[in-house]
Write an enzyme that holds these catalytic residues in place. Structure first.
Site, PDB file in Angstrom:
ATOM      1  N   ARG A  59       0.987  -1.092   0.119  1.00 23.97           N
ATOM      2  CA  ARG A  59       0.000   0.087   0.054  1.00 23.97           C
ATOM      3  C   ARG A  59       0.914   1.232  -0.157  1.00 23.97           C
ATOM      4  NH1 ARG A  59      -1.444   0.684   4.914  1.00 23.97           N
ATOM      5  NH2 ARG A  59      -2.721  -0.961   5.316  1.00 23.97           N
ATOM      6  N   TYR A 112     -12.140  23.992 -10.087  1.00 23.71           N
ATOM      7  CA  TYR A 112     -12.795  23.053 -10.778  1.00 23.71           C
ATOM      8  C   TYR A 112     -14.144  22.505  -9.823  1.00 23.71           C
ATOM      9  CZ  TYR A 112     -13.080  17.933 -12.130  1.00 23.71           C
ATOM     10  OH  TYR A 112     -13.561  16.561 -12.531  1.00 23.71           O
ATOM     11  N   ASP A 184      -3.959  23.627  -8.540  1.00 22.54           N
ATOM     12  CA  ASP A 184      -4.526  22.692  -9.583  1.00 22.54           C
ATOM     13  C   ASP A 184      -3.903  23.121 -11.066  1.00 22.54           C
ATOM     14  OD1 ASP A 184      -5.874  21.083 -11.662  1.00 22.54           O
ATOM     15  OD2 ASP A 184      -7.662  20.937 -10.353  1.00 22.54           O
ATOM     16  N   LYS A 209      -5.748  13.291 -17.137  1.00 23.83           N
ATOM     17  CA  LYS A 209      -6.028  14.235 -18.334  1.00 23.83           C
ATOM     18  C   LYS A 209      -4.515  14.016 -19.115  1.00 23.83           C
ATOM     19  CE  LYS A 209      -9.686  15.536 -16.613  1.00 23.83           C
ATOM     20  NZ  LYS A 209      -9.898  16.662 -15.683  1.00 23.83           N
TER      21      LYS A 209
END
Ligand SMILES: *Cc1c(COP(=O)(O)O)cnc(C)c1O
Length: 392
Positions: A59, A112, A184, A209
């Protein structure tokens, strides 16, 4: 085969090709293996109890995740990088790493949409006060600082409306009060904008993206400054966030061609916008890399290129039915939200509930386009026949 050039001396395109790879460690193979894992074995109990082994539990990382994190660390000039399950997960983890109960966070009004949703639905329950600010304030954001302001969230250009903001000026004032600055940076990718170089502490990417670049994987990345790294690393570990190795690998594969893809996105976008600007149904274009754009000077100063995401307004008086007729007539442009792949997309811009600190025109009919890697002459033909149908 050995690379003796000091890594810090190389340019970004070279880093895209070489960073995060260590063929000598993997029998000479160019790419790292995709490590499917949960359990990590220890050679003896002493190693197990002292935790002295590099990997302890899948993990927390494996050679595949290390490869992408190391590559981005070098590209972003970061103290450390963590991966997240999606761009939104990168945003929520980054914010949670720098606020605690009683704090106040300032978020750009043009952030966003789902960032707002996270801030509005999760943070108040943790007793973190959320306030949206007009991104055009620049250094004037100072007037909104409170004794408990600990984080300032920025995004440039703004989602859907593409306003540029002076992130370096905001970062300078935030550092005066010891606040953490987040950005961002999905629109430009770490290739065309390097937020840590102008004072940002947590540089966030929806890797979904342009890093992945092929519309087939959800991924987020957070690159941290020296100051923000410790808290990010601890929070990320505590939250148990983990990205599947196949997805990490596809992120790494996408990263290698980021530069050539973005160059073509930028070129095609310039070509399409140059045609769109002369169409009678088209009003203002929204793209900071145009000299006519209000954000052009800031874009030119802080960014080294522009991506394929842009927008345009229809002229005043355009009806919703006309805007929809335009979208429905498109054949090469798909109607879909998650951009950054090789293909062109269009969506109607809907700002209802998305702005509270900046004025918006409630009658605005605008379109957001993602200009893909198709031949731009074909894209123009598609736009032309759709405009003809909608405005006949
Ligand atoms: C798409 C996007 C995100 C979210 O990324 P996901 O991987 O879809 O969660 C965040 N910020 C911006 C600017 C985006 O365009």
């Amino acid at each position: 085969m050995k690379n003796n050039t000091s890594k810090s001396e190389t340019k970004l395109d070279t880093k895209l090709a070489h960073a995060g790879r260590d063929p000598a460690n993997f029998h000479g193979f160019v790419n790292p293996p995709v490590v499917h894992a949960s359990t990590v074995l220890y050679p003896d109990s002493q190693t197990l109890v002292t935790g002295s082994q590099k990997y302890s539990y899948a993990r927390r990382g494996n050679p595949t995740t290390d490869s992408l994190e190391d590559a981005l660390k070098e590209i972003e000039g970061a103290a450390g990088v963590k991966l997240a399950n999606s761009g939104l997960n990168a945003i929520s983890l980054a914010i949670l790493s720098c606020v605690k109960a009683g704090d106040h966070i300032l978020i750009a009004d043009t952030a966003y949409g789902p960032t707002r949703h996270f801030a509005d639905t999760v943070l108040p329950g943790l007793n973190v006060a959320v306030e949206y600010y007009d991104p055009s304030l620049g250094a004037g954001i100072k007037s909104l600082y409170k004794p408990n302001t600990t984080a300032v969230f920025t995004e440039a250009p703004g989602s859907l409306t593409f306003e540029m903001m002076d992130v370096p000026a905001v970062a300078a004032t935030a550092h005066e009060i010891g606040a953490t600055v987040l950005m961002d940076n999905t629109w430009a990718s770490p290739l065309y904008c390097q937020p840590l170089s102008f004072g940002v502490d947590l540089s966030i990417q929806a890797g979904t993206k342009y890093i992945v670049g092929h519309s087939d994987v959800m991924l987020g990345t957070i690159a941290a400054s020296e100051k923000a790294w410790d808290n990010l690393h601890k929070l990320h570990g505590a939250m148990g966030s983990h990205v599947a190795p196949d997805d990490v690998y596809l992120g790494l594969r996408g990263l290698r061609t980021l530069s050539v893809r973005l160059e073509r996105h930028e070129k095609n976008t310039a070509f399409v916008l140059n045609w769109l600007k002369d169409q009678p149904a088209v009003g203002a274009l929204r793209y900071p890399a145009l000299e006519s754009d209000p954000g052009y000077e800031i874009w030119k100063r802080d960014f080294s290129g522009a991506s394929g995401l842009c927008g345009f307004d229809f002229t005043k008086g355009t009806t919703e039915a006309q805007a929809h007729a335009f979208l429905d007539a498109l054949t090469l442009f798909g109607l879909g939200y998650s951009w950054g792949g090789f293909e062109s997309l269009a969506i109607p811009v809907r700002l209802k509930g998305m702005r509270s600190a900046t004025p918006i025109d409630p009658d605005l009919h605008a379109i957001r386009l993602h200009i893909g890697l198709e031949d731009p002459e074909d894209l123009i033909k598609d736009l032309e026949q759709s405009l003809d149908k909608a405005f006949k």
